[in-house]
Design a protein around this motif. Sequence first.
Motif, PDB file in Angstrom:
ATOM      1  N   ALA A 189       0.847  -1.196   0.000  1.00 57.81           N
ATOM      2  CA  ALA A 189       0.000   0.000   0.000  1.00 57.81           C
ATOM      3  C   ALA A 189       0.880   1.243   0.000  1.00 57.81           C
ATOM      4  CB  ALA A 189      -0.905  -0.011   1.231  1.00 57.81           C
ATOM      5  N   PHE A 190       0.493   2.238  -0.779  1.00 56.39           N
ATOM      6  CA  PHE A 190       1.283   3.459  -0.907  1.00 56.39           C
ATOM      7  C   PHE A 190       0.400   4.689  -0.668  1.00 56.39           C
ATOM      8  CE2 PHE A 190       3.179   0.206  -3.494  1.00 56.39           C
ATOM      9  CZ  PHE A 190       4.535   0.317  -3.211  1.00 56.39           C
ATOM     10  N   ASP A 191       1.007   5.695  -0.058  1.00 60.05           N
ATOM     11  CA  ASP A 191       0.372   7.024  -0.010  1.00 60.05           C
ATOM     12  C   ASP A 191       1.474   8.016   0.362  1.00 60.05           C
ATOM     13  OD1 ASP A 191      -2.921   7.886   0.278  1.00 60.05           O
ATOM     14  OD2 ASP A 191      -1.392   9.410   0.728  1.00 60.05           O
ATOM     15  N   ILE A 192       1.368   9.229  -0.165  1.00 58.94           N
ATOM     16  CA  ILE A 192       2.405  10.227   0.107  1.00 58.94           C
ATOM     17  C   ILE A 192       2.151  10.974   1.413  1.00 58.94           C
ATOM     18  CG2 ILE A 192       3.153  10.596  -2.281  1.00 58.94           C
ATOM     19  CD1 ILE A 192       1.162  12.952  -2.407  1.00 58.94           C
ATOM     20  N   GLN A 193       0.973  10.767   2.030  1.00 61.79           N
ATOM     21  CA  GLN A 193       0.648  11.521   3.244  1.00 61.79           C
ATOM     22  C   GLN A 193       0.832  10.681   4.507  1.00 61.79           C
ATOM     23  OE1 GLN A 193      -2.667  14.326   3.404  1.00 61.79           O
ATOM     24  NE2 GLN A 193      -3.350  13.499   1.437  1.00 61.79           N
ATOM     25  N   GLU A 194       1.498  11.302   5.482  1.00 61.38           N
ATOM     26  CA  GLU A 194       1.689  10.666   6.784  1.00 61.38           C
ATOM     27  C   GLU A 194       0.332  10.277   7.394  1.00 61.38           C
ATOM     28  OE1 GLU A 194       4.869  10.347   8.276  1.00 61.38           O
ATOM     29  OE2 GLU A 194       3.708   9.020   9.580  1.00 61.38           O
ATOM     30  N   GLU A 195      -0.626  11.197   7.279  1.00 64.24           N
ATOM     31  CA  GLU A 195      -1.950  10.943   7.870  1.00 64.24           C
ATOM     32  C   GLU A 195      -2.610   9.700   7.244  1.00 64.24           C
ATOM     33  OE1 GLU A 195      -4.753  14.196   7.517  1.00 64.24           O
ATOM     34  OE2 GLU A 195      -6.386  12.902   8.212  1.00 64.24           O
ATOM     35  N   ALA A 196      -2.426   9.525   5.956  1.00 67.12           N
ATOM     36  CA  ALA A 196      -3.021   8.366   5.272  1.00 67.12           C
ATOM     37  C   ALA A 196      -2.369   7.076   5.763  1.00 67.12           C
ATOM     38  CB  ALA A 196      -2.843   8.514   3.766  1.00 67.12           C
ATOM     39  N   VAL A 197      -1.061   7.103   5.902  1.00 65.68           N
ATOM     40  CA  VAL A 197      -0.346   5.909   6.383  1.00 65.68           C
ATOM     41  C   VAL A 197      -0.818   5.564   7.795  1.00 65.68           C
ATOM     42  CG1 VAL A 197       1.940   5.089   7.110  1.00 65.68           C
ATOM     43  CG2 VAL A 197       1.654   6.265   4.912  1.00 65.68           C
ATOM     44  N   ARG A 198      -0.936   6.602   8.635  1.00 66.12           N
ATOM     45  CA  ARG A 198      -1.379   6.376  10.022  1.00 66.12           C
ATOM     46  C   ARG A 198      -2.793   5.793  10.046  1.00 66.12           C
ATOM     47  NH1 ARG A 198      -4.538   8.981  12.878  1.00 66.12           N
ATOM     48  NH2 ARG A 198      -4.523  10.930  11.708  1.00 66.12           N
ATOM     49  N   ARG A 199      -3.688   6.388   9.248  1.00 61.80           N
ATOM     50  CA  ARG A 199      -5.086   5.914   9.248  1.00 61.80           C
ATOM     51  C   ARG A 199      -5.186   4.499   8.693  1.00 61.80           C
ATOM     52  NH1 ARG A 199      -8.555  10.918   6.907  1.00 61.80           N
ATOM     53  NH2 ARG A 199     -10.213   9.362   6.876  1.00 61.80           N
ATOM     54  N   THR A 200      -4.395   4.211   7.678  1.00 65.86           N
ATOM     55  CA  THR A 200      -4.431   2.858   7.085  1.00 65.86           C
ATOM     56  C   THR A 200      -3.897   1.837   8.089  1.00 65.86           C
ATOM     57  OG1 THR A 200      -4.218   3.735   4.857  1.00 65.86           O
ATOM     58  CG2 THR A 200      -3.582   1.439   5.175  1.00 65.86           C
ATOM     59  N   GLU A 201      -2.772   2.154   8.725  1.00 66.29           N
ATOM     60  CA  GLU A 201      -2.194   1.193   9.682  1.00 66.29           C
ATOM     61  C   GLU A 201      -3.158   0.957  10.861  1.00 66.29           C
ATOM     62  OE1 GLU A 201       1.672   2.952  10.313  1.00 66.29           O
ATOM     63  OE2 GLU A 201       2.574   1.588   8.816  1.00 66.29           O
ATOM     64  N   GLU A 202      -3.817   2.035  11.290  1.00 67.68           N
ATOM     65  CA  GLU A 202      -4.783   1.926  12.397  1.00 67.68           C
ATOM     66  C   GLU A 202      -5.937   0.997  11.987  1.00 67.68           C
ATOM     67  OE1 GLU A 202      -5.228   5.837  14.252  1.00 67.68           O
ATOM     68  OE2 GLU A 202      -7.379   5.393  14.206  1.00 67.68           O
ATOM     69  N   ARG A 203      -6.439   1.205  10.769  1.00 69.03           N
ATOM     70  CA  ARG A 203      -7.569   0.397  10.299  1.00 69.03           C
ATOM     71  C   ARG A 203      -7.168  -1.073  10.149  1.00 69.03           C
ATOM     72  NH1 ARG A 203     -12.403   2.149   6.450  1.00 69.03           N
ATOM     73  NH2 ARG A 203     -12.054   4.124   7.443  1.00 69.03           N
ATOM     74  N   LEU A 204      -5.950  -1.292   9.682  1.00 69.82           N
ATOM     75  CA  LEU A 204      -5.475  -2.676   9.531  1.00 69.82           C
ATOM     76  C   LEU A 204      -5.382  -3.348  10.897  1.00 69.82           C
ATOM     77  CD1 LEU A 204      -2.746  -2.009   6.828  1.00 69.82           C
ATOM     78  CD2 LEU A 204      -4.797  -3.419   6.520  1.00 69.82           C
ATOM     79  N   ARG A 205      -4.905  -2.576  11.889  1.00 71.60           N
ATOM     80  CA  ARG A 205      -4.817  -3.126  13.264  1.00 71.60           C
ATOM     81  C   ARG A 205      -6.202  -3.495  13.768  1.00 71.60           C
ATOM     82  NH1 ARG A 205      -0.753   0.380  14.149  1.00 71.60           N
ATOM     83  NH2 ARG A 205      -2.143   2.023  14.864  1.00 71.60           N
TER      84      ARG A 205
END
Length: 194
Positions: free
Chosen positions: A54-70
């Motif tokens: 998974a890729f995204d240039i925004q820190e916020e997107a990475v954080r939200r994606t990792e949170e959702r995966l958890r």
Amino acid sequence: MKKSNLIVKTTALAMSVTLSYIDKGDIVIDATCGAGQDTVALANAAGKDGCVYAFDIQEEAVRRTEERLREHGLSNVQVHKESFASMNEYVSDGSASAVVFNLGYLPGGKHGITTTAVETLEGLACALRTLRPGGILTVVMYDGHDEGRAEKQRVMEWAEALDPKQYHAAYVNMLNQRNHPPEILWVTKKINGA
Ligand SMILES: C[S@@+](CC[C@H](N)C(=O)[O-])C[C@H]1O[C@@H](n2cnc3c(N)ncnc32)[C@H](O)[C@@H]1O
């Protein structure tokens, strides 16, 4: 079995077709992970023996994606705070069964940061490299804002020019709906030209 009314929700329709190309154990790419909704669906389809990049240039997107995966207990995803143009560094050519681009802004995020025509065309070229024969590229496009309109036009021109011997491109537009609902482009890489 009761079926949901799929054609009224573009993103669900796009994902439903995409998931039909993914088997357990597959390699899949979420080119724009955003809030992680698509990533979760793709990770469930690929299963614990598969992998989603998974890729995204925004820190916020990475954080939200990792949170959702958890929250969903999914550990088969590598999330990279990088442009989708980096996907070829992580995924071998001809190995991904699906690559998904959901263009535009991060839902609930800054509208100043959006996908752009130039970068998206670069990313789509990378996606075709990573796609395996029989795999699918899914692009959800939004033309309700200026950048999105220009981007969609360039993406459509790109798809129309693809060699029909190698690729099959299909496009869905919600014809009678208001307020610029998203549109879908699918491209599949043909197996031995069929
Ligand atoms: C519509 S959102 C994606 C929604 C997401 N798929 C979901 O399920 O929530 C588009 C995302 O593309 C990201 N983006 C923009 N340019 C990018 C690039 N060059 N590489 C990767 N992501 C990019 C934005 O930061 C934004 O989060």
